[in-house]
Design a protein around this motif. Structure first.
Motif, PDB file in Angstrom:
ATOM      1  N   THR A   1    -117.217 -45.455 -27.347  1.00  0.00           N
ATOM      2  CA  THR A   1    -117.124 -46.167 -26.067  1.00  0.00           C
ATOM      3  C   THR A   1    -118.179 -45.688 -25.085  1.00  0.00           C
ATOM      4  OG1 THR A   1    -115.467 -44.597 -25.253  1.00  0.00           O
ATOM      5  CG2 THR A   1    -114.662 -46.556 -26.369  1.00  0.00           C
TER       6      THR A   1
ATOM      7  N   GLU B   1    -124.733 -50.666 -21.639  1.00  0.00           N
ATOM      8  CA  GLU B   1    -124.456 -51.634 -20.580  1.00  0.00           C
ATOM      9  C   GLU B   1    -125.120 -51.246 -19.265  1.00  0.00           C
ATOM     10  OE1 GLU B   1    -120.226 -51.677 -20.542  1.00  0.00           O
ATOM     11  OE2 GLU B   1    -120.069 -53.319 -21.981  1.00  0.00           O
ATOM     12  N   GLN B   2    -125.398 -49.934 -19.088  1.00  0.00           N
ATOM     13  CA  GLN B   2    -126.024 -49.492 -17.839  1.00  0.00           C
ATOM     14  C   GLN B   2    -127.528 -49.692 -17.849  1.00  0.00           C
ATOM     15  OE1 GLN B   2    -123.762 -48.732 -15.438  1.00  0.00           O
ATOM     16  NE2 GLN B   2    -122.485 -49.310 -17.190  1.00  0.00           N
TER      17      GLN B   2
ATOM     18  N   ALA C   1    -114.552 -49.541 -21.718  1.00  0.00           N
ATOM     19  CA  ALA C   1    -114.956 -49.951 -20.381  1.00  0.00           C
ATOM     20  C   ALA C   1    -115.669 -51.293 -20.448  1.00  0.00           C
ATOM     21  CB  ALA C   1    -115.879 -48.908 -19.769  1.00  0.00           C
ATOM     22  N   GLU C   2    -115.259 -52.215 -19.600  1.00  0.00           N
ATOM     23  CA  GLU C   2    -115.922 -53.500 -19.544  1.00  0.00           C
ATOM     24  C   GLU C   2    -117.193 -53.387 -18.712  1.00  0.00           C
ATOM     25  OE1 GLU C   2    -112.904 -55.992 -17.961  1.00  0.00           O
ATOM     26  OE2 GLU C   2    -111.951 -56.339 -19.894  1.00  0.00           O
ATOM     27  N   SER C   3    -118.088 -54.327 -18.925  1.00  0.00           N
ATOM     28  CA  SER C   3    -119.368 -54.303 -18.217  1.00  0.00           C
ATOM     29  C   SER C   3    -119.140 -54.247 -16.719  1.00  0.00           C
ATOM     30  CB  SER C   3    -120.186 -55.544 -18.586  1.00  0.00           C
ATOM     31  OG  SER C   3    -121.420 -55.517 -17.908  1.00  0.00           O
TER      32      SER C   3
ATOM     33  N   TYR D   1    -120.975 -47.985 -23.139  1.00  0.00           N
ATOM     34  CA  TYR D   1    -121.132 -47.936 -21.675  1.00  0.00           C
ATOM     35  C   TYR D   1    -122.573 -47.640 -21.285  1.00  0.00           C
ATOM     36  CZ  TYR D   1    -120.516 -46.454 -16.850  1.00  0.00           C
ATOM     37  OH  TYR D   1    -120.618 -46.327 -15.484  1.00  0.00           O
TER      38      TYR D   1
ATOM     39  N   ASP E   1    -117.668 -51.897 -15.032  1.00  0.00           N
ATOM     40  CA  ASP E   1    -116.599 -50.970 -14.685  1.00  0.00           C
ATOM     41  C   ASP E   1    -117.111 -49.541 -14.764  1.00  0.00           C
ATOM     42  OD1 ASP E   1    -114.973 -53.071 -14.359  1.00  0.00           O
ATOM     43  OD2 ASP E   1    -113.866 -52.817 -16.242  1.00  0.00           O
ATOM     44  N   GLU E   2    -116.428 -48.658 -14.048  1.00  0.00           N
ATOM     45  CA  GLU E   2    -116.699 -47.238 -14.193  1.00  0.00           C
ATOM     46  C   GLU E   2    -116.187 -46.783 -15.549  1.00  0.00           C
ATOM     47  OE1 GLU E   2    -115.517 -42.991 -12.025  1.00  0.00           O
ATOM     48  OE2 GLU E   2    -114.939 -44.934 -11.144  1.00  0.00           O
ATOM     49  N   PHE E   3    -116.933 -45.885 -16.200  1.00  0.00           N
ATOM     50  CA  PHE E   3    -116.541 -45.434 -17.531  1.00  0.00           C
ATOM     51  C   PHE E   3    -115.213 -44.683 -17.461  1.00  0.00           C
ATOM     52  CE2 PHE E   3    -116.692 -42.106 -20.881  1.00  0.00           C
ATOM     53  CZ  PHE E   3    -116.571 -42.954 -21.971  1.00  0.00           C
TER      54      PHE E   3
END
Length: 268
Positions: A211, A218-219, A10-12, A215, A14-16
């Protein structure tokens, strides 16, 4: 979302995207084409696995001497482990020798392909693709059934596999279909399913914790703690997977030896 080595990331912002069967699908991104045929990563790994096994034993036996060097010693130890602990102990000293080349090849071919899940830049267990596990199980099914038919004849072998000894004929209508289904039909399915499911589940867990940890970081917030913790668990699972990779190769080969032994036996 980006995909690297079969891992959905998941990119920064984006929803996981949780991993799933799509993480094991390389059909849409083949490495290259041979005419109209796509050559995918799992196919290349199968070929590479066979080549690695061949080169290892070729190097181990190329210059055989009474005082073995390190490579010869490693090859002899590897060969002896399968020959003695699986071939001789399971099939028996009278018949085992002719099956040793098959068992040794089977064990190390599966092991190398399993270990590829832990090799950087490869990071994918070949037999997490069900079709490849079932193809290998089908080959085993042909071999041990052919061995039994050759020794006992077709009818004799079917009787051996479907009619339990010491059971009253009144039970035959119930037991014979069950024995046929268990010994002839289900065996290759369970043989492949065991290998496939373990490789699939282990790789899926690694993708999830790797992953998922990224994620969470990133949150922000609690993710700065939970994310690294997820990566620690991923490392622990990766080491556990090394054991599972060996055990699944061993169990697959052991069951093959047991089925061959049963096909050669005179009583069921």
């Amino acid at each position: 979302m980006t995909t690297t080595f079969g891992i959905a990331m998941a990119e920064s912002g984006d929803e996981f995207v949780p991993p799933g069967p799509n993480s094991f699908d390389f059909s849409a991104v083949p490495l290259f084409h041979l005419g109209e045929y796509a050559v995918t990563k799992p196919l290349v790994q199968l070929l590479l696995g066979g080549l690695v096994v061949f080169l290892f034993f070729y190097a181990a036996t190329r210059r055989v001497s009474l005082v073995p060097g390190r490579m010869q010693f490693a090859g002899e130890s590897a060969y002896g482990m399968v020959r003695n602990s699986i071939g001789r102990d399971i099939i028996g000293s009278h018949d085992f020798q002719r099956f040793v080349p098959y068992l040794v090849t089977l064990f190390f071919f599966i092991l190398v392909n399993n270990v590829m899940a832990s090799v950087p830049l490869v990071q994918f267990p070949t037999f997490s693709r069900a079709s490849m596990a079932y193809a290998l199980a089908a080959l085993s099914w042909v071999i041990y059934n052919a061995v039994g038919i050759k020794k006992h004849g077709l009818l004799g072998y079917l009787k051996l596999q479907t009619v339990p000894s010491g059971v009253t004929p009144l039970m035959y209508p119930l037991l014979v279909p069950l024995e046929f289904f268990s010994n002839i039909v289900v065996r290759p399915v369970t043989l492949a399913l065991r290998l496939f499911a373990n490789m699939f589940a282990g790789h899926l867990l690694l993708i999830l914790f790797t992953t998922g940890g990224l994620y969470l970081i990133e949150q922000g917030g609690i993710g700065y703690v939970a994310g690294p913790l997820a990566w620690v668990l991923a490392i622990a699972i990766a080491f556990l997977e090394l054991l599972v990779q060996f055990l699944q190769a061993y169990v697959f080969t052991l069951l093959n030896a047991m089925y061959i032994s049963g096909a050669l036996a005179d009583e069921h």
